[in-house]
Write a protein that holds these residues in place. Sequence first.
Motif, mmCIF file in Angstrom:
data_model
loop_
_atom_site.group_PDB
_atom_site.id
_atom_site.type_symbol
_atom_site.label_atom_id
_atom_site.label_comp_id
_atom_site.label_asym_id
_atom_site.label_seq_id
_atom_site.Cartn_x
_atom_site.Cartn_y
_atom_site.Cartn_z
ATOM 1 N N UNK A 2 0.826 -1.195 0.000
ATOM 2 C CA UNK A 2 0.000 0.000 0.000
ATOM 3 C C UNK A 2 0.865 1.252 0.000
ATOM 4 N N UNK A 3 0.511 2.265 -0.776
ATOM 5 C CA UNK A 3 1.285 3.507 -0.741
ATOM 6 C C UNK A 3 1.161 4.176 0.628
ATOM 7 N N UNK A 4 2.202 4.876 1.018
ATOM 8 C CA UNK A 4 2.251 5.624 2.269
ATOM 9 C C UNK A 4 2.401 4.746 3.512
ATOM 10 N N UNK A 5 2.481 3.443 3.339
ATOM 11 C CA UNK A 5 2.697 2.539 4.468
ATOM 12 C C UNK A 5 4.150 2.084 4.395
ATOM 13 N N UNK A 6 4.952 2.375 5.436
ATOM 14 C CA UNK A 6 6.361 1.972 5.382
ATOM 15 C C UNK A 6 6.533 0.462 5.382
ATOM 16 N N UNK A 7 7.519 0.027 4.654
ATOM 17 C CA UNK A 7 7.866 -1.378 4.631
ATOM 18 C C UNK A 7 8.385 -1.769 6.016
ATOM 19 N N UNK A 8 8.039 -2.938 6.526
ATOM 20 C CA UNK A 8 8.436 -3.310 7.889
ATOM 21 C C UNK A 8 9.885 -3.780 8.019
ATOM 22 N N UNK A 9 10.808 -3.079 7.388
ATOM 23 C CA UNK A 9 12.215 -3.456 7.492
ATOM 24 C C UNK A 9 12.788 -2.930 8.806
ATOM 25 N N UNK A 10 13.960 -3.410 9.168
ATOM 26 C CA UNK A 10 14.620 -2.935 10.376
ATOM 27 C C UNK A 10 14.919 -1.451 10.325
ATOM 28 N N UNK A 11 15.317 -0.960 9.156
ATOM 29 C CA UNK A 11 15.625 0.465 9.005
ATOM 30 C C UNK A 11 14.379 1.315 9.233
ATOM 31 N N UNK A 12 13.242 0.887 8.700
ATOM 32 C CA UNK A 12 12.006 1.645 8.909
ATOM 33 C C UNK A 12 11.566 1.574 10.361
ATOM 34 N N UNK A 13 11.761 0.442 11.001
ATOM 35 C CA UNK A 13 11.418 0.327 12.419
ATOM 36 C C UNK A 13 12.238 1.318 13.231
ATOM 37 N N UNK A 14 13.499 1.486 12.871
ATOM 38 C CA UNK A 14 14.354 2.442 13.569
ATOM 39 C C UNK A 14 13.881 3.869 13.325
ATOM 40 N N UNK A 15 13.537 4.191 12.098
ATOM 41 C CA UNK A 15 13.044 5.536 11.773
ATOM 42 C C UNK A 15 11.766 5.847 12.546
ATOM 43 N N UNK A 23 13.650 6.216 20.436
ATOM 44 C CA UNK A 23 15.068 5.946 20.199
ATOM 45 C C UNK A 23 15.798 7.282 20.095
ATOM 46 N N UNK A 24 16.942 7.382 20.757
ATOM 47 C CA UNK A 24 17.719 8.621 20.770
ATOM 48 C C UNK A 24 18.489 8.797 19.466
ATOM 49 N N UNK A 25 18.704 10.053 19.114
ATOM 50 C CA UNK A 25 19.431 10.400 17.894
ATOM 51 C C UNK A 25 20.814 9.747 17.857
ATOM 52 N N UNK A 26 21.519 9.780 18.983
ATOM 53 C CA UNK A 26 22.874 9.228 19.029
ATOM 54 C C UNK A 26 22.913 7.701 18.933
ATOM 55 N N UNK A 27 21.770 7.048 19.073
ATOM 56 C CA UNK A 27 21.711 5.587 18.983
ATOM 57 C C UNK A 27 21.307 5.084 17.602
ATOM 58 N N UNK A 28 21.091 5.993 16.660
ATOM 59 C CA UNK A 28 20.647 5.600 15.325
ATOM 60 C C UNK A 28 21.799 5.054 14.491
ATOM 61 N N UNK A 29 21.452 4.164 13.583
ATOM 62 C CA UNK A 29 22.450 3.634 12.654
ATOM 63 C C UNK A 29 22.741 4.678 11.572
#
Length: 53
Positions: A2-15, A23-29
């Motif tokens: 579906x458009x506008x729905x983020x893919x459930x990847x690890x990167x999107x979960x972090x975002x 999640x803190x800014x300094x802890x982001x990948x």
Amino acid sequence: MLPQIPHPSGANAERIAYFLGKKKKEDLSAKTNPDKIDTEKHEIQKILRKRKI
């Protein structure tokens, strides 16, 4: 997908976790761009304030 729905990847979960303040800014990948997320979040907040939501 579906458009506008983020893919459930690890990167999107972090975002999403960062966007929600879980999640803190300094802890982001390195894959996550917090400045872009902050900009978009402020834009959304501005729209919601105008609509008084």
